[in-house]
Each structure stands twice: as C-alpha cells, then as structure tokens.
Motif scaffolding. Structure first.
Motif, PDB file in Angstrom:
ATOM      1  N   ALA A   1       0.823  -1.219   0.000  1.00 54.07           N
ATOM      2  CA  ALA A   1       0.000   0.000   0.000  1.00 54.07           C
ATOM      3  C   ALA A   1       0.850   1.258   0.000  1.00 54.07           C
ATOM      4  CB  ALA A   1      -0.931  -0.004   1.210  1.00 54.07           C
ATOM      5  N   PHE A   2       1.836   1.329   0.892  1.00 55.67           N
ATOM      6  CA  PHE A   2       2.582   2.571   1.068  1.00 55.67           C
ATOM      7  C   PHE A   2       3.891   2.604   0.287  1.00 55.67           C
ATOM      8  CE2 PHE A   2       0.323   1.739   5.170  1.00 55.67           C
ATOM      9  CZ  PHE A   2      -0.693   2.660   4.960  1.00 55.67           C
ATOM     10  N   GLY A   3       4.461   1.436   0.002  1.00 56.43           N
ATOM     11  CA  GLY A   3       5.674   1.397  -0.805  1.00 56.43           C
ATOM     12  C   GLY A   3       5.339   1.385  -2.286  1.00 56.43           C
ATOM     13  N   PHE A   4       4.851   0.252  -2.763  1.00 54.58           N
ATOM     14  CA  PHE A   4       4.439   0.119  -4.160  1.00 54.58           C
ATOM     15  C   PHE A   4       3.333   1.121  -4.510  1.00 54.58           C
ATOM     16  CE2 PHE A   4       0.911  -1.970  -6.519  1.00 54.58           C
ATOM     17  CZ  PHE A   4       1.433  -1.880  -7.801  1.00 54.58           C
ATOM     18  N   GLY A   5       2.268   1.144  -3.711  1.00 57.76           N
ATOM     19  CA  GLY A   5       1.148   2.047  -4.001  1.00 57.76           C
ATOM     20  C   GLY A   5       1.556   3.510  -3.970  1.00 57.76           C
ATOM     21  N   GLY A   6       2.404   3.870  -3.020  1.00 58.54           N
ATOM     22  CA  GLY A   6       2.860   5.256  -2.931  1.00 58.54           C
ATOM     23  C   GLY A   6       3.614   5.687  -4.175  1.00 58.54           C
ATOM     24  N   ALA A   7       4.438   4.793  -4.733  1.00 58.29           N
ATOM     25  CA  ALA A   7       5.193   5.132  -5.941  1.00 58.29           C
ATOM     26  C   ALA A   7       4.276   5.286  -7.144  1.00 58.29           C
ATOM     27  CB  ALA A   7       6.245   4.048  -6.212  1.00 58.29           C
ATOM     28  N   VAL A   8       3.274   4.403  -7.256  1.00 54.09           N
ATOM     29  CA  VAL A   8       2.334   4.502  -8.382  1.00 54.09           C
ATOM     30  C   VAL A   8       1.551   5.806  -8.314  1.00 54.09           C
ATOM     31  CG1 VAL A   8       0.282   3.496  -9.439  1.00 54.09           C
ATOM     32  CG2 VAL A   8       2.124   2.009  -8.649  1.00 54.09           C
ATOM     33  N   VAL A   9       1.052   6.140  -7.126  1.00 51.97           N
ATOM     34  CA  VAL A   9       0.282   7.373  -6.957  1.00 51.97           C
ATOM     35  C   VAL A   9       1.163   8.582  -7.276  1.00 51.97           C
ATOM     36  CG1 VAL A   9      -0.914   8.840  -5.288  1.00 51.97           C
ATOM     37  CG2 VAL A   9      -1.328   6.372  -5.310  1.00 51.97           C
ATOM     38  N   ALA A  10       2.418   8.542  -6.841  1.00 54.41           N
ATOM     39  CA  ALA A  10       3.330   9.655  -7.126  1.00 54.41           C
ATOM     40  C   ALA A  10       3.553   9.800  -8.625  1.00 54.41           C
ATOM     41  CB  ALA A  10       4.670   9.435  -6.414  1.00 54.41           C
ATOM     42  N   GLY A  11       3.799   8.680  -9.307  1.00 53.33           N
ATOM     43  CA  GLY A  11       4.016   8.749 -10.748  1.00 53.33           C
ATOM     44  C   GLY A  11       2.820   9.304 -11.485  1.00 53.33           C
ATOM     45  N   PHE A  12       1.630   8.883 -11.061  1.00 51.33           N
ATOM     46  CA  PHE A  12       0.414   9.367 -11.724  1.00 51.33           C
ATOM     47  C   PHE A  12       0.166  10.845 -11.449  1.00 51.33           C
ATOM     48  CE2 PHE A  12      -4.112  10.367 -11.526  1.00 51.33           C
ATOM     49  CZ  PHE A  12      -4.498  10.073 -12.822  1.00 51.33           C
ATOM     50  N   LEU A  13       0.186  11.236 -10.171  1.00 49.37           N
ATOM     51  CA  LEU A  13      -0.164  12.618  -9.827  1.00 49.37           C
ATOM     52  C   LEU A  13       0.860  13.614 -10.342  1.00 49.37           C
ATOM     53  CD1 LEU A  13      -1.629  12.367  -6.205  1.00 49.37           C
ATOM     54  CD2 LEU A  13      -2.837  12.630  -8.376  1.00 49.37           C
ATOM     55  N   LEU A  14       2.147  13.277 -10.275  1.00 49.89           N
ATOM     56  CA  LEU A  14       3.171  14.208 -10.755  1.00 49.89           C
ATOM     57  C   LEU A  14       3.076  14.413 -12.266  1.00 49.89           C
ATOM     58  CD1 LEU A  14       6.268  13.117  -8.637  1.00 49.89           C
ATOM     59  CD2 LEU A  14       4.888  15.195  -8.366  1.00 49.89           C
TER      60      LEU A  14
ATOM     61  N   ALA B   1      14.559   9.703  -4.171  1.00 50.35           N
ATOM     62  CA  ALA B   1      15.515   9.259  -3.160  1.00 50.35           C
ATOM     63  C   ALA B   1      14.839   9.049  -1.811  1.00 50.35           C
ATOM     64  CB  ALA B   1      16.650  10.272  -3.035  1.00 50.35           C
ATOM     65  N   LEU B   2      13.883   9.918  -1.469  1.00 50.22           N
ATOM     66  CA  LEU B   2      13.144   9.749  -0.207  1.00 50.22           C
ATOM     67  C   LEU B   2      12.327   8.461  -0.230  1.00 50.22           C
ATOM     68  CD1 LEU B   2      11.834  13.343   0.634  1.00 50.22           C
ATOM     69  CD2 LEU B   2      13.666  12.066   1.755  1.00 50.22           C
ATOM     70  N   TRP B   3      11.720   8.151  -1.373  1.00 45.20           N
ATOM     71  CA  TRP B   3      10.954   6.897  -1.480  1.00 45.20           C
ATOM     72  C   TRP B   3      11.875   5.698  -1.293  1.00 45.20           C
ATOM     73  CZ3 TRP B   3      11.152   2.659  -4.735  1.00 45.20           C
ATOM     74  CH2 TRP B   3      10.062   1.780  -4.670  1.00 45.20           C
ATOM     75  N   LEU B   4      13.028   5.715  -1.968  1.00 48.84           N
ATOM     76  CA  LEU B   4      13.988   4.617  -1.835  1.00 48.84           C
ATOM     77  C   LEU B   4      14.491   4.497  -0.412  1.00 48.84           C
ATOM     78  CD1 LEU B   4      16.048   5.115  -5.119  1.00 48.84           C
ATOM     79  CD2 LEU B   4      14.597   3.169  -4.572  1.00 48.84           C
ATOM     80  N   LEU B   5      14.752   5.627   0.226  1.00 47.38           N
ATOM     81  CA  LEU B   5      15.221   5.624   1.607  1.00 47.38           C
ATOM     82  C   LEU B   5      14.184   4.974   2.519  1.00 47.38           C
ATOM     83  CD1 LEU B   5      17.484   6.566   3.504  1.00 47.38           C
ATOM     84  CD2 LEU B   5      16.262   8.729   3.756  1.00 47.38           C
ATOM     85  N   GLY B   6      12.916   5.231   2.251  1.00 48.12           N
ATOM     86  CA  GLY B   6      11.855   4.611   3.032  1.00 48.12           C
ATOM     87  C   GLY B   6      11.842   3.103   2.901  1.00 48.12           C
TER      88      GLY B   6
END
Length: 402
Positions: free
Chosen positions: A67-80, A102-107
C-alpha cells in the motif's frame, strides 16, 4: 582519449535529464521493480517463516509495502504527471524529482532494515516521502487554484496517517498496525473508484468515436455515478473502522452493486478489440467484485477474509495500476495507444495472478502452491512491465511525435 570520458559524461547527463523529466518515469519503474521483488519476499516471510531484517511483523510488512511502498510510488508517478495538465504549471523534474525518488527509496531501505535501527528513526525515514509528497501536491493544487482535485491531497494525507499508524504499532505505542494497513488499502481502492471512474468512460468515449462511429457512447456522469462513489466511500470507511460488522457488509454489497451498474453503462463490451482500453474496464470490474465478495462473505462465510480482500488488492488495484502505467507511459512518450503483444501478456498475467490468489483458499492441499504461483505471476507481470517499458521510461519521446 579525453573525448571518450566527455562523451560518456554527456550521455549520462542526457539520460538523467530524460529520466527525470516527468514523475511517471522514475516512479513507475520503481513501483514495478518493487512489486516484482516485494511480493515473493512477502510470501517467504509470511508463509515460509523466512527471516527478514525488519521489525514489522509478516502480517503488517506485506500490506505496508504493497500500500505505502508500491502504491505510494504509483500514486506519485500518476499525480506528478497529471497535475501539470490539471493546473497548467510546470511539472516537478530534475533535482527536486530526484530528491523525491531518493526519499521513497530511503523509506524502502529503512523499513526493510528497521530491526537494525531505532524504531523512531526508521519511522521518520519512511514517513519523509509521503510528508514531502503531500506538501508538493498541496502546493501545486493550491497555487494552480485547482480546487476540483483537492481530494487527491486528502487521499495523500490519509496514506500518510495510515503509514504512521503502522509505525506506532511497530514501536509498541499503539496496536494500530492492521488499522493503518486497512486505511492504506481503502485509500487506494477509493482512488481507483475516483480516477478509474474518470478516465475509463472518457477514454472509451474517445475510442468509440474514432473506431466505431455511431456506437452508443458511455453514459455521462450523473446521479448513479454520484451514488456509487458515495456508497463506495461509506463502505470503505466502515470497513476500515468495523471490518467484521454486518452493517459494513451491507454497505459493501450496496457499493459493489452500484459500481457494477456504473461499469455496465460504459460500453466496455465494445472495447474488447483494444486491450489497452478493455483492461481499464476489467480493473474497475475487480473493484465492484471485491466489494460484493467482501460483503457477501460476511454473511455466507464461504472462505476466510483474505480471498475477497485480494479481489480488491491484487485484482482491482493491481490491474488498474498496470492499466494506468502502460497507457500513461505510452501516451506521454509519444507511442501509439495500442497494446502490443507484450503489453497484452502483462494484462493476462496480472489477471491470472489475481484470480488464482482469490481462489487459493478453495484449493485445499494445494493452497500454498496456489499462493506461490499467484505471487510468481504477479511478479512476472510487473517484471515484464519493467523490462518492456524500460526504454520508454528512460529514453526520449518517439521521433514520430517529436
């Protein structure tokens, strides 16, 4: 000889400039790679008692990273990628985009190795990405006066809160891990209902007008659509707060039926000739089915709760994610909006993975084998996306559209 290093440096700068020119490029690639890796790890951690260097329990690590790792990246790619079209402002790119990635990867690293660092530090490192991303999106929406899309900022706030609740559990402050994970899944499901409900009939209408002139168009947004979205929101809120209540089950059945009725008005049966479009209808169908199955199972008790839940996650979220990632990548890199054989194979793989995961509890002694195969198909779908779309995500737009 000195010309060779200069040429390589120039090529590297060109590659990075292209790769960091739009949010969908790094985030879609990162999401696909993490999906392909994290799910097999989850199966090994949860079902095979394998040791991972995380302080998260198996039952929390899996939904957290999905939800927060994979899903967070997808939502970021779409919204940006979508927000510049909504606001008319320049997209986030270059060094600021690289910093967000980098912040996403760090997480991801912080969560994976969280058993080796103090829990508050792991939490701070993981929560940095959703916090900064929320600020970025809120700034763009407010500055662009794009009030219609304020719900997107609200969804990001919910993802942040849900993520934080899982960390409170990991720090033994509050038993909120499962609650936070449900909040993350429910938020992603609601985004599928909202965004999928916006783009699916719109793209279908455009495609029918071009390929089947005179065909009946998808019904315009109206009272049924408002009711379906309101019912879905209410059902998901009830599921997060009271997952086992009979009243929640009733709301889920009503929402699923309303979403199905909404889907039937979009003329999806006419889009079978184009998988790139039909898969959007398929993903929305999984959303309706997931809610119907969750509600019905509460009354009938035909299986454990994980089967209907995965109709919502592996089915609706997994399918709609790949539908959006493939279409947006092709469209924003100047490729034809037509699914080639590889793209169609991706859709088949993710559909088989979801169907097998949902049916796994009914396979008796083959339950674990079913889970393993479903996870393998899921990983193959996302791994194939990363492989087939790598050049599109990292290279320049197609010359024919330059």
């Amino acid at each position: 000889m000195p010309a060779i290093p200069r040429y390589c440096a120039q090529e590297s700068r060109t590659f990075l400039a292209t790769f960091l020119s739009a949010g969908f490029r790094p985030f879609f690639l990162a999401a696909a790679l993490w999906a392909a890796v994290a799910l097999p790890l989850s199966i090994a951690y949860f079902e095979m008692a394998a040791e991972l260097p995380t302080r998260f329990s198996p039952s929390i690590w899996h939904p957290h990273e999905m939800a927060f790792g994979f899903g967070g990246a997808v939502v970021a790619g779409f919204l940006l990628t979508a927000i510049p079209n909504w606001t008319g402002r320049m997209p986030l790119q270059g060094a600021p985009l690289a910093g967000l990635v980098a912040l996403w990867l760090l997480g991801r690293v912080a969560i994976f190795f969280s058993a080796s660092v103090p829990a508050p530090i792991a939490a701070a490192l993981d929560l940095a990405f959703p916090a900064v991303f929320l600020l970025v999106v809120a700034r763009e929406i407010v500055t662009g006066r794009n009030w219609r899309n304020l719900p997107m900022a609200a969804a990001l706030a919910l993802l942040f809160v849900g993520n934080m609740l899982t960390h409170l559990d990991a720090m033994n402050i509050a038993a909120t891990g499962v609650f936070g994970a449900r909040m993350g899944v429910a938020t992603l499901a609601m985004l599928v209902a909202l965004i999928g409900g916006r783009i699916t009939p719109s793209f279908t209408r455009n495609w029918l007008a071009k390929t089947l002139p005179g065909a009946v168009e998808p019904a315009p947004f109206g009272g049924l659509d408002r009711f379906a979205l309101a019912a879905t929101l209410l059902a998901l809120i009830a599921w997060v707060a009271f997952p086992d209540a009979r009243a929640t089950a009733i709301l889920e059945i009503i929402a699923g039926a309303a979403l199905f009725a909404r889907l039937m008005r979009w003329r999806g049966a006419n889009t079978g000739a184009e998988p790139l479009l039909f898969v959007l209808h398929l993903g929305y169908g999984w959303l309706a089915l997931g809610l119907l199955f969750m509600g019905a199972n509460e009354f009938l008790g035909v299986t454990d709760s994980t089967a209907p839940l995965h109709a919502l996650t592996a089915g609706a979220i997994g399918t709609m994610t790949l539908a959006v990632m493939t279409r947006a990548t092709r469209g924003h890199t100047g490729r034809a909006l037509v699914a080639d054989r590889g793209t169609a194979a991706i859709y088949v793989l993710v559909t088989l993975a979801a169907a097998l995961r949902v049916s796994a509890p009914f396979t008796g002694e083959y339950y674990f084998a079913s889970l393993a195969v479903a996870a393998g198909l899921w990983s193959l779908a996302y791994g194939l996306f990363a492989l087939l779309y790598f050049k599109m995500l990292t290279g320049p737009r197609a010359r024919s559209d330059a």
